[in-house]
Design an enzyme around this catalytic site. Structure first.
Site, PDB file in Angstrom:
ATOM      1  N   CYS A 272       0.728  -1.325   0.034  1.00 48.98           N
ATOM      2  CA  CYS A 272      -0.082  -0.060  -0.121  1.00 48.98           C
ATOM      3  C   CYS A 272       0.612   1.409  -0.047  1.00 48.98           C
ATOM      4  CB  CYS A 272      -0.943   0.015   1.023  1.00 48.98           C
ATOM      5  SG  CYS A 272      -2.072  -1.618   1.169  1.00 48.98           S
TER       6      CYS A 272
HETATM    7  C1  UGA Z   1      -1.461   0.204   5.338  1.00 48.17           C
HETATM    8  C2  UGA Z   1      -2.565   1.262   6.420  1.00 48.17           C
HETATM    9  O1  UGA Z   1      -2.002   1.468   7.626  1.00 48.17           O
HETATM   10  C3  UGA Z   1      -3.818   1.000   6.105  1.00 48.17           C
HETATM   11  O2  UGA Z   1      -4.751   1.919   6.978  1.00 48.17           O
HETATM   12  C4  UGA Z   1      -4.461   0.863   4.932  1.00 48.17           C
HETATM   13  O3  UGA Z   1      -5.943   0.648   4.597  1.00 48.17           O
HETATM   14  C5  UGA Z   1      -3.396   0.084   3.905  1.00 48.17           C
HETATM   15  O4  UGA Z   1      -2.260   0.328   4.022  1.00 48.17           O
HETATM   16  C6  UGA Z   1      -4.089  -0.012   2.557  1.00 48.17           C
HETATM   17  O5  UGA Z   1      -3.999   1.277   1.949  1.00 48.17           O
HETATM   18  O6  UGA Z   1      -4.563  -1.093   2.176  1.00 48.17           O
HETATM   19  P1  UGA Z   1      -0.456  -2.001   5.678  1.00 48.17           P
HETATM   20  O7  UGA Z   1       0.438  -1.862   4.265  1.00 48.17           O
HETATM   21  O8  UGA Z   1      -1.186  -3.307   5.911  1.00 48.17           O
HETATM   22  O9  UGA Z   1      -1.624  -0.924   6.035  1.00 48.17           O
HETATM   23  O10 UGA Z   1       0.588  -1.860   6.744  1.00 48.17           O
HETATM   24  P2  UGA Z   1       1.046  -1.105   8.059  1.00 48.17           P
HETATM   25  O11 UGA Z   1       0.775  -1.751   9.168  1.00 48.17           O
HETATM   26  O12 UGA Z   1       0.342   0.377   7.965  1.00 48.17           O
HETATM   27  O13 UGA Z   1       2.577  -0.973   7.910  1.00 48.17           O
HETATM   28  C7  UGA Z   1       3.132  -0.349   6.626  1.00 48.17           C
HETATM   29  C8  UGA Z   1       4.807  -0.226   6.801  1.00 48.17           C
HETATM   30  O14 UGA Z   1       5.013   0.598   7.389  1.00 48.17           O
HETATM   31  C9  UGA Z   1       5.428  -1.466   7.309  1.00 48.17           C
HETATM   32  O15 UGA Z   1       6.503  -1.579   6.444  1.00 48.17           O
HETATM   33  C10 UGA Z   1       5.844  -1.160   8.496  1.00 48.17           C
HETATM   34  O16 UGA Z   1       6.877  -1.948   9.085  1.00 48.17           O
HETATM   35  C11 UGA Z   1       6.079   0.310   8.576  1.00 48.17           C
HETATM   36  N1  UGA Z   1       6.075   1.038   9.797  1.00 48.17           N
HETATM   37  C12 UGA Z   1       4.893   1.280  10.564  1.00 48.17           C
HETATM   38  C13 UGA Z   1       7.092   1.796  10.115  1.00 48.17           C
HETATM   39  O17 UGA Z   1       8.409   1.525   9.702  1.00 48.17           O
HETATM   40  N2  UGA Z   1       7.096   2.595  11.245  1.00 48.17           N
HETATM   41  C14 UGA Z   1       6.120   2.579  12.013  1.00 48.17           C
HETATM   42  O18 UGA Z   1       5.993   3.541  13.071  1.00 48.17           O
HETATM   43  C15 UGA Z   1       4.706   2.074  11.694  1.00 48.17           C
END
Ligand code: UGA
Length: 425
Positions: A266
């Site tokens: 995403c």
């Molecule tokens: C993300 C959004 O959080 C959802 O709200 C959205 O619906 C979704 O994309 C989508 O568009 O379908 P997702 O990709 O499943 O969800 O994962 P996240 O939990 O948001 O993590 C994304 C990335 O950010 C991961 O690689 C995670 O490790 C990284 N991250 C997250 C960080 O590096 N630091 C943080 O503080 C949080």
């Protein structure tokens, strides 16, 4: 209400099972027969916490079924969600192939349908797509006018992979972008038992709300990474810094965990798609371009850090713990591990790797890597080891094994008393 959902990926399936738990009857439609069979036999085709139990309950109560027959699904229902994937093409532009195909099928099915029907797009599509691309297809193949016999809405989804069901059932907000009031009212009925504010707006606004949300979250992470890179030079722990920064209620602590960059299906694709759309509209999106480029660089910064601390890695045995883009999933799309492995292989390193769920997927991409069921074997075989996913169980690694090799963390997971060097801490 009787609802159909086109596309049974993690959005469609979680949405379907979630809507059943709110009393609706759901038909899931997918072109993949194997997926349809799996769903009907109670076996979720993707891993999502709590999914198997809720899917089986829904099937036992005859509240959910999956099919490949779009026409019948449309005939049997009042509202149809389109929830197929929108990947990006090689230039970072949104690839609408699946959305267009789904719209064609839905349009054809609407042709013979006598009752009023609402189509709501859940797939993430750049602003103007529903009005400029999807509605014309629906009208062409149904031979009907949107806003009269049928109507169209845009209801973006904010689910995170791995916790999609929980996110679906407990949303922060529900956004309904509507072509007209009648269709918006119908959608509001679908969500009447959810405990969340409902935002009713235009279709175009709903489209960009999704991109704005994901881009801001990606920017927060990138900001934390930037401050982390500075903190590292100052010998300050960026996690302590963000704990204090996040206490400001205007900022909040979520998504400020610095590390080796964001991945997944995403954030990378949505930031790129919005950059492209913005350029198309004649605005050069400098901030978003920097977020995207900065995230790409952050992914392999851990290799630089290791070389700075222990010298060239060329030809060495290097371990990788964590291959998925985040914990709780086997998904490796845009995972920092891919970039790191690529760079290590270019340096003729022998790579040893472990992940609790994602090894099979990574094997397809990098068969030359050595994969182990036990992460201790990775530590045992490596001169240097990098942790790239914050899986909880890496916190329970045997301390003797950890001391055997130099450990660099791209995601913060180990206790502070362990001898490890953090990317930004
Ligand atoms: C993300 C959004 O959080 C959802 O709200 C959205 O619906 C979704 O994309 C989508 O568009 O379908 P997702 O990709 O499943 O969800 O994962 P996240 O939990 O948001 O993590 C994304 C990335 O950010 C991961 O690689 C995670 O490790 C990284 N991250 C997250 C960080 O590096 N630091 C943080 O503080 C949080």
């Amino acid at each position: 209400m009787r609802i159909s959902i086109i596309g049974s990926g993690y959005v469609g399936l979680s949405g379907g099972v979630g809507l059943v738990s709110k009393g609706h009857d759901v038909t899931l439609v997918d072109i993949d027969e194997e997926k349809v069979e799996k769903i009907n036999s109670g076996e979720p085709p993707i891993y999502e916490e709590g999914m198997e139990k809720m899917l089986n309950e829904a099937l036992e109560n005859n509240k959910l079924k999956a099919t490949t027959d779009t026409e019948k699904a449309i005939k049997d229902t009042e509202v149809t969600f389109i929830a197929v994937g929108t990947p990006s093409d090689a230039d970072g532009k949104i690839d609408l192939t699946a959305v267009k195909a789904a719209s064609r099928d839905v349009g054809k099915s609407l042709k013979e349908n006598d009752s009023y029907h609402v189509i709501s797009v859940k797939s993430t599509v750049v602003p103007e797509t529903v009005e400029d691309e999807i509605i014309p297809i629906l009208e062409k193949y149904s031979n009907k006018k949107a806003g009269s016999d049928f109507s169209v809405c845009m209801t973006p989804e904010f689910l995170r992979e791995g916790v999609a069901l929980d996110d679906f059932l407990n949303p922060d907000r529900i956004v309904i972008g509507e072509l007209d009031e009648r269709s918006g009212n119908k959608l509001e009925e679908v969500y009447k038992d959810f405990d969340a504010p409902i935002v009713r707006t235009s279709i175009k606004a709903a489209e960009i709300i999704k991109y704005a949300s994901n881009s801001l979250l990606a920017t927060k992470i990138t900001f934390a990474n930037e401050i982390g890179n500075i903190c590292k030079k100052l010998d300050v722990d960026v996690y302590d810094v963000m704990d204090a920064v996040g206490l400001d209620h205007r900022i909040n602590r979520d998504f400020l965990n610095a590390g080796c960059g964001y991945g997944g299906s995403c954030f990378p694709k949505d930031v790129k798609a919005l950059i492209n759309k913005s350029k198309e509209l004649g605005h050069e999106p400098e901030l978003l371009k920097n977020v995207d480029g900065s995230n790409e660089r952050q992914k392999t910064k851990i290799v630089e850090l290791a070389e700075e601390k222990i010298g060239k890695l060329d030809g060495k045995h290097v371990g990788i713990l964590g291959l998925s883009f985040k914990p709780g999933t086997d998904d490796i799309r845009e995972s920092p591990a891919i970039n790191v492995i690529q760079e290590l292989l270019q340096k003729n390193c022998t790579v040893h790797a472990h992940d609790p769920k994602a090894m099979e997927n990574m094997k397809e991409l990098f068969p030359e890597v050595n994969y182990y069921e036990d992460p201790h074997d990775v530590l045992q075989n490596s001169e240097v080891c990098k942790i790239l996913t914050d899986w909880d169980n890496y916190n329970n690694l045997n301390k003797n094994h950890l001391s055997h090799t130099k450990v660099f963390e791209g995601k913060r997971v180990l206790d502070e008393d362990v001898n490890r060097e953090g990317l930004c801490w």
